[in-house]
Design an enzyme around this catalytic site. Structure first.
Site, PDB file in Angstrom:
ATOM      1  N   TYR A 160      46.257  41.677  39.255  1.00 21.39           N
ATOM      2  CA  TYR A 160      46.885  40.364  39.338  1.00 21.39           C
ATOM      3  C   TYR A 160      45.821  39.278  39.496  1.00 21.39           C
ATOM      4  O   TYR A 160      45.836  38.262  38.796  1.00 21.39           O
ATOM      5  CB  TYR A 160      47.851  40.333  40.520  1.00 21.39           C
ATOM      6  CG  TYR A 160      48.611  39.029  40.663  1.00 21.39           C
ATOM      7  CD1 TYR A 160      49.644  38.711  39.796  1.00 21.39           C
ATOM      8  CD2 TYR A 160      48.309  38.128  41.679  1.00 21.39           C
ATOM      9  CE1 TYR A 160      50.346  37.521  39.925  1.00 21.39           C
ATOM     10  CE2 TYR A 160      49.001  36.942  41.823  1.00 21.39           C
ATOM     11  CZ  TYR A 160      50.022  36.640  40.945  1.00 21.39           C
ATOM     12  OH  TYR A 160      50.715  35.471  41.081  1.00 21.39           O
ATOM     13  N   SER A 163      47.513  30.865  40.716  1.00 17.27           N
ATOM     14  CA  SER A 163      47.862  31.456  42.000  1.00 17.27           C
ATOM     15  C   SER A 163      46.659  31.281  42.915  1.00 17.27           C
ATOM     16  O   SER A 163      45.535  31.042  42.448  1.00 17.27           O
ATOM     17  CB  SER A 163      48.173  32.951  41.822  1.00 17.27           C
ATOM     18  OG  SER A 163      48.019  33.673  43.025  1.00 17.27           O
TER      19      SER A 163
END
Length: 272
Positions: free
Chosen positions: A170, A157
């Site tokens: 995250y 990501s």
């Protein structure tokens, strides 16, 4: 689809880049994972998907028919992965590519707002889903990947590079995957290539939230998310799941990416 892709009819491209290749995709039933599954099928691969959601699994079968095989199971479960790898293998025992697309999101949870108990539970949940699932998948798939001199592609990501796109839980899980790629590229050489794709914020993704924090939204329902993504990219675009598939196709291609390992391709529109 990317430039060489197709629609969700389950038809394969004759002589496609991955013609005859055996591929296992974990989390291939929705979002980026689903777009990657479609692209692999369109390029001629024999695709096996391990998908936790029975609804997403059923949709895959309806849309792609015999062009894809689907097993419903948890990608953090070694037994489920062992079953999926065995089913995905070629007759000679080889597996050409493992692609890991499993992930959960923390909805920008701030460390300062969590109790100690919430932090421990949420950290265990997100690192198990986002990091351990990839490690277990590679561990179970390695013998088959070695036989084929294949490759593994992990999904990161933009949060693996910048403090954005999520909270510390995250982000730290995605930073961890950068280390996983670097170490596995060396550990599994010269038999298996290990790379990653780092998509930026993407419209239509449905990453679920953390049970530990009672987060019942999916990423696509965050208000104003698409507009924030577009404003934060140099290209002023909001990526769609299919915008990332060419990177996955390239890394899975045993000829085109023959000398590529330990690499992460950013598909984030450029950081503004």
């Amino acid at each position: 689809m990317g430039a060489e892709g197709g629609d969700r009819t389950g038809t394969r491209t004759v002589g496609g880049r991955l013609a005859g290749a055996s591929v296992l995709v974990t989390g291939g039933g929705s979002g980026i994972g689903r777009a990657v599954t479609d692209a692999y099928v369109a390029e001629g691969a024999d695709v096996m998907v391990l998908e936790r959601s029975p609804e997403h699994a059923a949709q895959l079968r309806e849309d792609l028919g015999d062009a894809v095989s689907v097993i419903v199971g948890d990608a953090t479960d070694p037994d489920a992965l062992e079953t999926a790898v065995s089913a995905a293998r070629r007759p000679d025992g080889g597996l050409d590519n493992l692609t890991c697309c499993v992930g959960v999101f923390d909805y920008y949870a701030s460390l300062k707002d969590l109790t100690a108990s919430e932090l421990a539970s949420a950290a265990h949940e997100i690192w198990r889903a986002n990091v351990l699932s990839a490690l277990v998948a590679v561990n179970r798939a390695y013998p088959a990947l070695r036989t084929a001199r294949g490759s593994a592609t992990l999904t990161l990501s933009g949060s693996a590079f910048y403090p954005e796109g999520g909270g510390v839980l995250y982000g730290s899980s995605k930073w961890a995957l950068r280390g996983v790629i670097a170490h596995l590229a060396k550990d599994l050489a010269p038999d298996v290539r290990v790379n990653g794709v780092a998509p930026g914020g993407t419209s239509g993704t449905k990453l679920g939230g953390l049970d530990a924090l009672a987060q019942d939204m999916t990423a696509d329902r965050v208000p104003g998310r698409d507009e924030r993504i577009q404003a934060g990219t140099l290209l002023q675009v909001t990526p769609l799941p299919e915008d990332h598939t060419e990177a996955y196709l390239y890394l899975a291609d045993p000829a085109g990416a023959r000398v590529v390992t330990g690499v992460v391709i950013k598909t984030d529109g450029g950081r503004g």
